[in-house]
Design an enzyme around this catalytic site. Structure first.
Site, mmCIF file in Angstrom:
data_model
loop_
_atom_site.group_PDB
_atom_site.id
_atom_site.type_symbol
_atom_site.label_atom_id
_atom_site.label_comp_id
_atom_site.label_asym_id
_atom_site.label_seq_id
_atom_site.Cartn_x
_atom_site.Cartn_y
_atom_site.Cartn_z
ATOM 1 C CE LYS A 109 61.157 45.064 27.992
ATOM 2 N NZ LYS A 109 62.203 44.023 27.964
ATOM 3 N NE ARG A 142 64.077 46.396 24.843
ATOM 4 C CZ ARG A 142 63.631 47.632 25.043
ATOM 5 N NH1 ARG A 142 63.253 48.380 24.020
ATOM 6 N NH2 ARG A 142 63.551 48.102 26.272
ATOM 7 N N GLY A 147 63.410 36.245 35.496
ATOM 8 C CA GLY A 147 63.462 34.804 35.291
ATOM 9 C C GLY A 147 63.287 34.454 33.829
ATOM 10 C CG MET A 153 66.693 35.361 26.834
ATOM 11 S SD MET A 153 66.662 35.436 25.052
ATOM 12 C CE MET A 153 66.369 37.175 24.823
ATOM 13 N NE ARG A 171 59.067 48.622 34.402
ATOM 14 C CZ ARG A 171 60.042 47.736 34.338
ATOM 15 N NH1 ARG A 171 59.875 46.608 33.685
ATOM 16 N NH2 ARG A 171 61.188 47.967 34.906
ATOM 17 C CG HIS A 191 58.369 24.379 56.928
ATOM 18 N ND1 HIS A 191 59.010 24.917 58.025
ATOM 19 C CD2 HIS A 191 57.406 23.564 57.420
ATOM 20 C CE1 HIS A 191 58.470 24.430 59.128
ATOM 21 N NE2 HIS A 191 57.499 23.603 58.787
ATOM 22 C CB SER A 202 28.958 34.838 63.674
ATOM 23 O OG SER A 202 30.298 35.239 63.507
ATOM 24 C CB CYS A 237 33.738 35.949 64.143
ATOM 25 S SG CYS A 237 33.221 34.269 64.505
ATOM 26 C CE1 TYR A 255 30.035 40.271 62.481
ATOM 27 C CE2 TYR A 255 27.683 40.577 62.097
ATOM 28 C CZ TYR A 255 28.719 39.929 62.742
ATOM 29 O OH TYR A 255 28.457 38.929 63.637
#
Ligand code: ADP
Ligand code: MG
Ligand code: MG
Length: 902
Positions: A29, A98, A107, A109, A343, A459, A786, A854, A874
């Site tokens: 900011k 601010r 989260g 102030m 922003r 979870h 691989s 893979c 790859y």
């Protein structure tokens, strides 16, 4: 300025001293307020207290030396510039305090406005505003409310209730109907609330108000919500926040004043146009708080044409300057426009692509930059089907989009019920407060999972992502009552069996069935988008950026596919070969019988007979795949899982045998099977007789598969196609294992291939830690490696995925032992190190060794960057992830040439 720096540490910067690149020091900011100031935009004057000051305060528990004086000096110069003194009884200067960290962070102030008001200066403020008592008392009551709530932790509802009481007494719902006397009364009520909760009077001394507010911003960095948010978003904990002190301007001075927010493009779709909201006669948070209805920004043109035109010109200016979508906060005070924040704005996945494409068209950025500004996670989101939302559907709650997708189904509250209804063919959404390992079966059965508690690492979230299942977690507006089989939300009750729709991308929850539409981006990749959509700006942008990524990338992208149909689809998605063709499924279905005979064979002749019967079937499978992948490499993995996986489960067999015996039937065959299953039982099948070990123990098994592959390749090539098979041996840990298999395979290949021109490569998976650590030796016998990063992760960490993901991963994530599941994204330091060692030592022994991966990590954005860095040739991933891997492989090239990705 220079002189000051040498005297003491500089903790405070005037807006004129900063710029947008100082986000580390001034926060987002503050850095952007400075940038706008220097661009000559009308920003109220002010100064920024640095993140350094915050860190010093947090480390020692007190303001660092010199900070108080520097604040005083900057305040004095602000006062001089404004011709007013903070809280002066006759003509007060007021300021806002601010918070503003490097990354925008809910989260922390929030803002305190109108600092400097007290029982005396409120009179001065009224005089300043031409005797506008109502305005002055409205400002004062807001200060006590915001200060109480954010600085002194007074419960916000108490103030809201008092405001409601005042409105009720007046017989109105609109705060604008409260007059000066009402607001004066409200100030008294607020002061009482303040005193009751803090044990002190509301501070009347302006500088004390300022200092307490600044300190509260510092401390909010370590507030629990902020800590949790940082952990989830993987924002470092030691950045600290800056504090901005800004001269107040007033949007609540009457109908010629107001406040609003604006976006330079639609952050939802990316479309160009004017997007924003405006609220007349209001201050700060009123716009987003929803206490009065805002008007669309376009209507400002009628209300105040001069300010509107001015705002539009600044918006254009900012966009050109930042070369990106900007998000703006502004206030109009009696017809004078003030810019209070800007922003680079957040946006949806679709908007990210569309805007990047538009900015290229406008010549503001090049294609590299466009590629840098989008990412694979966004592309993956765009490939899910989504809800077709029109005005009929309003979400009833919003939780965390924990695992993307659009799921619709009947609500159930227990795992058992989910399994039951799913078995009847119903689509169900499992609703829980939070899930635990007992819910696993229900989660598997459900179309989606909805919880009222828990974040991105709960979870439910972890397990759902692992399963690729839609999940919204932490929808805390839901009051879930499991015993009563219902939940309530927004005053409505939802019972078991009612239909809900959940959006795992946005976290939104809808009652009823929201229609789902297929992804246009997938239609584009599949080449099945009808011509009418070719104008679709999203598809155009995706096409353009993907084309650029393909041109940029060094990594090739293959797919994991076991059937011709998968291979064909992946090819349309851009796969450049198959990196993993599993052969297990070729032993299932009506072929089980042959496998049973193979396992039960007592003599060589019996075994050979069943292998001979399997050979033509396997050959047909490979022919189909080689045809689809014509001209591209196909890596076929020899059979990997323990053979008893192909036999019926022990319990079922035991029952069958018992029942048949009872009936006096002939059970010789079942008994033999049962004995075999008992014999083959393993305590840890994952670490048992599987992979190359099977090939070394069961004579002829691998040879049969090699023959089927080679014969299929010859057949396709003789028919005018081009087959490029690569035979991959799984689970090798020692070079001798590979050498033995290889000698046998080469003999078969030589026999089959003859002069057909077919070339068959032989290589190995690197998925056992020992293989990675002896890669130099193994490379002597392998034409390619691989990396099987799923097994490498399991064996590297010593845990089995099926057992651990639901059991304790949530806890490890909560504790920060891993930032993300090592099955989702490669663990660079541990498992990644094994990959690095094997790649380096393998290449040293055999410079033309082909290297690929893979495991599922091949489609994970961060992991793709890692594989690029390590120098693999790859990655291979599931068909749907192929476009994501292509995009990220292109972005990986940009990243190694340097730029900041957050
Ligand atoms: P957030 O980070 O939550 O956006 P801000 O610090 O931007 O918080 O403040 C929220 C709002 O408060 C701003 O959008 C603006 O409307 C208002 N505000 C902040 N400072 C001032 C000021 N000096 N004068 C007038 N309004 C202000
Ligand atoms: Mg703001
Ligand atoms: Mg494996």
């Amino acid at each position: 300025m220079a002189a000051q720096e040498t005297v003491e540490h500089k903790y405070v910067y005037d807006f004129a001293e900063g710029n947008k690149d100082l986000k580390d020091l001034l926060g987002g900011k503050g850095a952007n307020l400075a940038e706008m100031t220097n661009l000559g935009l009308p920003v109220p004057p002010g100064f920024t207290i640095t993140t350094e000051a915050c860190k010093a305060y947090l480390n020692t528990g007190q303001e660092p030396d010199g900070l108080a004086d520097q604040i005083a000096a900057h305040l004095e110069s602000l006062e001089r510039g404004m011709g007013r003194k903070l809280g002066d009884p006759d003509d007060p200067l007021l300021v806002s305090v601010r918070s503003g960290a490097k990354f925008s962070m809910p989260g922390m102030m929030e803002t305190v406005l109108n600092v400097g008001l007290n029982d005396r200066s409120v009179v001065g403020l009224s005089a300043q505003a031409g005797g506008n008592d109502r305005f002055a008392w409205d400002s004062y009551r807001r200060l006590i409310q915001m200060f109480g709530k954010t600085v002194c932790e007074v419960p916000g509802e108490e103030f809201e209730h008092a405001l409601d009481d005042a409105k009720r007494a007046k017989g109105t719902k609109n705060d604008l109907d409260l007059d000066a006397d009402d607001l004066r009364g409200l100030v008294d009520a607020y002061k009482k609330i303040f005193a009751k909760h803090t044990g002190r009077e509301f501070p009347q001394e302006p500088r004390e108000q300022l200092d307490l507010a600044i300190r509260a911003v510092f401390e909010s960095w370590n507030a629990e919500r902020a800590v949790v948010y940082r952990r989830q978003e993987r924002i470092p904990a030691d950045l600290g926040t800056a504090v901005n002190v800004v001269a107040m301007v007033f949007g609540n001075l009457g109908s010629d004043s107001g406040t609003g927010v604006a976006f330079t493009r639609d952050p939802g779709s990316g479309a160009q146009g004017i997007y924003g909201d405006y609220l007349a006669n209001a201050q700060g948070e009123d716009v987003v708080a929803g206490i009065r209805n805002t008007v669309p920004l376009q209507e400002l043109e009628q209300l105040d044409k001069k300010s509107y035109d001015e705002l539009l010109s600044y918006m254009a200016r900012l966009e050109e300057h930042y070369k990106d979508l900007c998000d703006i906060e502004f206030t109009i005070e009696r017809g004078k426009l003030w810019m209070l924040q800007t922003r680079v704005g957040k946006r949806t996945a679709a908007a990210a692509f569309v805007i990047a494409g538009q900015l290229v068209d406008e010549g503001l950025i090049d294609l590299d930059e466009a590629l840098h500004r989008v990412n694979g996670a966004q592309l993956a989101q765009l490939m899910f089907p989504r809800f077709k939302l029109d005005h009929d559907f309003e979400p009833v709650a919003k939780g965390i989009g924990a695992s993307p997708g659009a799921a619709v189904g009947k609500v159930v509250f227990t795992s058992a019920r989910a399994v039951e209804l799913a078995a009847e063919g119903e689509a169900v959404i499992l609703v829980r407060r939070e899930t635990n390992p007992d819910d696993l079966n229900g989660m598997i059965a459900a179309k989606g999972i909805l919880t009222s508690r828990g974040g991105k690492t709960s979870h439910a979230a972890v397990v759902a992502r692992g399963m690729g299942k839609t999940c919204v977690s932490g929808a805390d507006e839901l009051d879930v009552n499991i015993p009563a089989k219902k939940f309530t939300v927004a005053g409505q009750t939802v019972n078991e069996g009612d239909v809900v729709s959940i959006d795992g991308t946005t976290g939104k929850v809808y009652l009823g069935e929201v229609p789902v539409m297929p992804s246009e981006v997938v239609q584009y990749f599949e080449g099945s988008l009808d011509p009418e959509h070719i104008d679709n700006p999203l598809v155009r942008a995706v096409h353009r950026i993907m084309t650029h990524a393909d041109a940029k990338r060094r990594l090739r992208v293959r797919t994991n596919a076991d059937t011709g149909a998968d291979a064909a689809r992946a090819r349309r998605f851009g796969a450049e070969g198959i990196g993993l063709c599993r052969t297990e499924h070729m032993f299932l279905g009506d072929r089980r019988e042959l496998v049973e005979r193979l396992i039960l064979a007592n003599t060589d002749a019996e075994r050979e007979a069943s292998l001979d019967a399997l050979l033509p079937l396997q050959r047909e499978d490979f022919i189909e795949i080689f045809r689809e992948m014509d001209g591209l490499p196909v890596t076929v993995r020899l059979i990997d899982p323990p053979l008893h996986e192909f036999l019926p489960p022990l319990e079922q067999l035991a029952v069958n045998v018992a029942v048949a015996q009872e009936r006096g039937e002939d059970v010789a065959k079942e008994e033999a099977l049962l004995a075999a299953v008992r014999r083959m039982h393993e305590e840890n099948p994952m670490l048992g007789l599987r992979g190359v070990r099977l090939g070394l123990v069961i004579p002829g098994l691998f040879a049969m598969q090699v023959r089927a592959i080679a014969e299929a390749a010859v057949a396709v090539t003789r028919a005018g196609g081009s087959a490029c098979p690569e035979i991959m041996v799984p689970l090798v840990g020692a070079v001798q294992e590979l050498e033995t298999v290889r000698a046998e395979a080469e003999k078969v290949i030589a026999e089959v291939v003859g002069d057909s021109g077919v070339e068959v490569l032989i290589g190995t998976m690197i998925e056992v830690p020992r293989a990675a650590l002896t890669a130099g030796q193994i490379a002597e016998a392998a034409q390619f490696f691989s990396f099987g990063t799923n097994d490498l992760t399991q064996m590297g960490w010593g845990f089995s995925r099926d057992d651990v993901e639901g059991a304790f991963f949530w806890r490890y994530l909560e504790l920060g032992i891993f930032g993300i599941s090592p099955f989702e994204s490669i663990d660079r330091e541990g498992v990644g190190r094994l990959v690095r060692i094997a790649a380096e030592e393998g290449r040293a022994a055999r410079p033309d060794l082909k290297l690929g991966v893979c495991g599922e990590h091949g489609g994970d954005p961060d992991s793709v960057h890692f594989f690029h860095e390590v120098g693999l040739d790859y990655v291979s991933c599931s068909p749907f992830r192929v476009p994501v891997a292509r995009l990220e492989a292109g972005r990986a090239v940009l990243e190694t040439t340097g730029s900041d990705s957050r």
